[in-house]
Write a protein that holds these residues in place. Structure first.
Motif, PDB file in Angstrom:
ATOM      1  N   PHE A  34       0.845  -1.215  -0.368  1.00  0.00           N
ATOM      2  CA  PHE A  34       0.348   0.153   0.374  1.00  0.00           C
ATOM      3  C   PHE A  34       0.987   1.405  -0.096  1.00  0.00           C
ATOM      4  O   PHE A  34       1.868   0.563   0.619  1.00  0.00           O
ATOM      5  N   TYR A  36       0.703   5.474   1.364  1.00  0.00           N
ATOM      6  CA  TYR A  36      -0.968   6.384   1.707  1.00  0.00           C
ATOM      7  C   TYR A  36       0.305   8.084   1.245  1.00  0.00           C
ATOM      8  O   TYR A  36       1.848   7.689   1.744  1.00  0.00           O
ATOM      9  N   LEU A  88       3.878  13.799   3.116  1.00  0.00           N
ATOM     10  CA  LEU A  88       5.093  12.519   2.925  1.00  0.00           C
ATOM     11  C   LEU A  88       3.978  11.661   2.844  1.00  0.00           C
ATOM     12  O   LEU A  88       3.042  11.644   2.704  1.00  0.00           O
ATOM     13  N   PHE A  90       4.099   7.920   3.400  1.00  0.00           N
ATOM     14  CA  PHE A  90       4.398   6.315   3.289  1.00  0.00           C
ATOM     15  C   PHE A  90       4.116   4.570   3.175  1.00  0.00           C
ATOM     16  O   PHE A  90       2.890   5.260   2.107  1.00  0.00           O
ATOM     17  N   LEU A 103      -0.606  -4.132   9.363  1.00  0.00           N
ATOM     18  CA  LEU A 103      -0.211  -3.245   8.173  1.00  0.00           C
ATOM     19  C   LEU A 103       1.163  -2.321   9.175  1.00  0.00           C
ATOM     20  O   LEU A 103       0.817  -1.680   9.845  1.00  0.00           O
ATOM     21  N   ILE A 104       2.163  -2.772   7.860  1.00  0.00           N
ATOM     22  CA  ILE A 104       3.346  -2.199   9.002  1.00  0.00           C
ATOM     23  C   ILE A 104       3.707  -0.950   7.648  1.00  0.00           C
ATOM     24  O   ILE A 104       4.115  -1.387   6.721  1.00  0.00           O
ATOM     25  N   PHE A 105       4.648  -0.428   8.583  1.00  0.00           N
ATOM     26  CA  PHE A 105       4.358   1.330   8.211  1.00  0.00           C
ATOM     27  C   PHE A 105       6.283   0.868   7.825  1.00  0.00           C
ATOM     28  O   PHE A 105       7.005   0.878   8.357  1.00  0.00           O
ATOM     29  N   GLY A 106       6.532   2.348   6.271  1.00  0.00           N
ATOM     30  CA  GLY A 106       8.289   2.538   6.702  1.00  0.00           C
ATOM     31  C   GLY A 106       7.937   3.865   7.410  1.00  0.00           C
ATOM     32  O   GLY A 106       7.442   4.665   7.797  1.00  0.00           O
ATOM     33  N   LYS A 107       9.489   4.326   7.350  1.00  0.00           N
ATOM     34  CA  LYS A 107       9.707   5.272   8.134  1.00  0.00           C
ATOM     35  C   LYS A 107       8.998   6.617   7.113  1.00  0.00           C
ATOM     36  O   LYS A 107       9.590   8.171   7.777  1.00  0.00           O
ATOM     37  N   GLY A 108       8.749   6.885   6.065  1.00  0.00           N
ATOM     38  CA  GLY A 108       8.243   7.938   4.692  1.00  0.00           C
ATOM     39  C   GLY A 108       9.390   8.484   4.588  1.00  0.00           C
ATOM     40  O   GLY A 108      10.219   8.861   4.580  1.00  0.00           O
TER      41      GLY A 108
END
Lengths: 115, 114
Positions: A34, A36, A88, A90, A103-108
């Motif tokens: 995904f 965002y 920003l 993500f 659901l794991i996010f990167g640091k942006g």
């Protein structure tokens, strides 16, 4: 464990030029991916997702992303950047195990588009 | 379709005080998430609910954080006692189910601990 990496803290692009925001992932099985976008003082807005099928996914606001399984990448792209795209971004990955999956996010990555 | 609602938008408390955040997910969404986003970082998952059951709270600091989702709809996240390092934006998100569906986020609650 699953993880996401966004190698660039910031990407600078001139308006009208193409943009790419990079993302690589690590999962043991098949990923759901995904993108965002987050504007100042706002929550995250969904842009697009890759589940299966065509490796090129089209999303909101003219953005698209290319899934590359061999390189474990899911880079976000847009053919012609707008100043209003500055925000920003993500990348996120979900590895589904049974009926569950985080659901794991990167640091942006901060995208700055200059006129 | 109404989005994910969160309140309050902003909160300032002193360390060692307690605070609670509220989230109302999109109607019909079975999965609810609470994330912590520290300035300059990506959202970090604190807890994930499926209906009213917890499916992942491995990163929730359980000595001070608690969350519940009564009746599988609204959720509250509590911090007691707060520490300076808890200053962050707390994001609530919901999705129709786990799997290939995207999560929809609320605007978040910005917590400042002084």
């Amino acid at each position: 464990a699953q993880s996401v990496a966004q190698p660039e803290d910031q990407v600078n692009v001139a308006e009208g030029n193409p943009l790419t925001v990079k993302c690589t992932y690590s999962v043991s099985g098949n990923p759901y991916l995904f993108w965002y976008v987050q504007y100042p003082n706002r929550g995250l807005q969904f842009l697009l997702k890759y589940i299966t099928g065509d490796n090129l996914v089209k999303g909101s606001y003219g953005f698209e992303a290319e899934f590359n399984k061999s390189q474990t990448s899911f880079h976000l792209k847009k053919p012609s950047a707008l100043v209003s795209d500055s925000a920003l971004y993500f990348c996120a990955v979900r590895e589904v195990v049974g009926s569950q999956g985080n659901l794991i996010f990167g640091k942006g990555t901060k995208l700055s588009v200059k006129p | 379709e109404a989005g994910v609602a969160q309140s309050p938008r902003y909160k300032i408390i002193e360390k060692r005080q307690s605070v609670a955040f509220w989230c109302n997910p999109i109607s019909g969404h079975a999965t609810l998430y609470w994330y912590q986003q520290i300035l300059g970082q990506g959202p970090k998952l604190l807890i994930q609910f499926q209906n009213n059951g917890v499916v992942d709270d491995s990163q929730l600091p359980k000595d001070r954080f608690s969350a519940e989702r009564l009746k599988g709809v609204d959720s509250t996240l509590k911090i007691q006692p707060a520490k300076l390092e808890d200053s962050a934006v707390y994001l609530c998100a919901s999705s129709f189910r786990v799997g290939n569906t995207e999560a929809f986020f609320g605007q978040g609650t910005r917590l400042t601990v002084v």
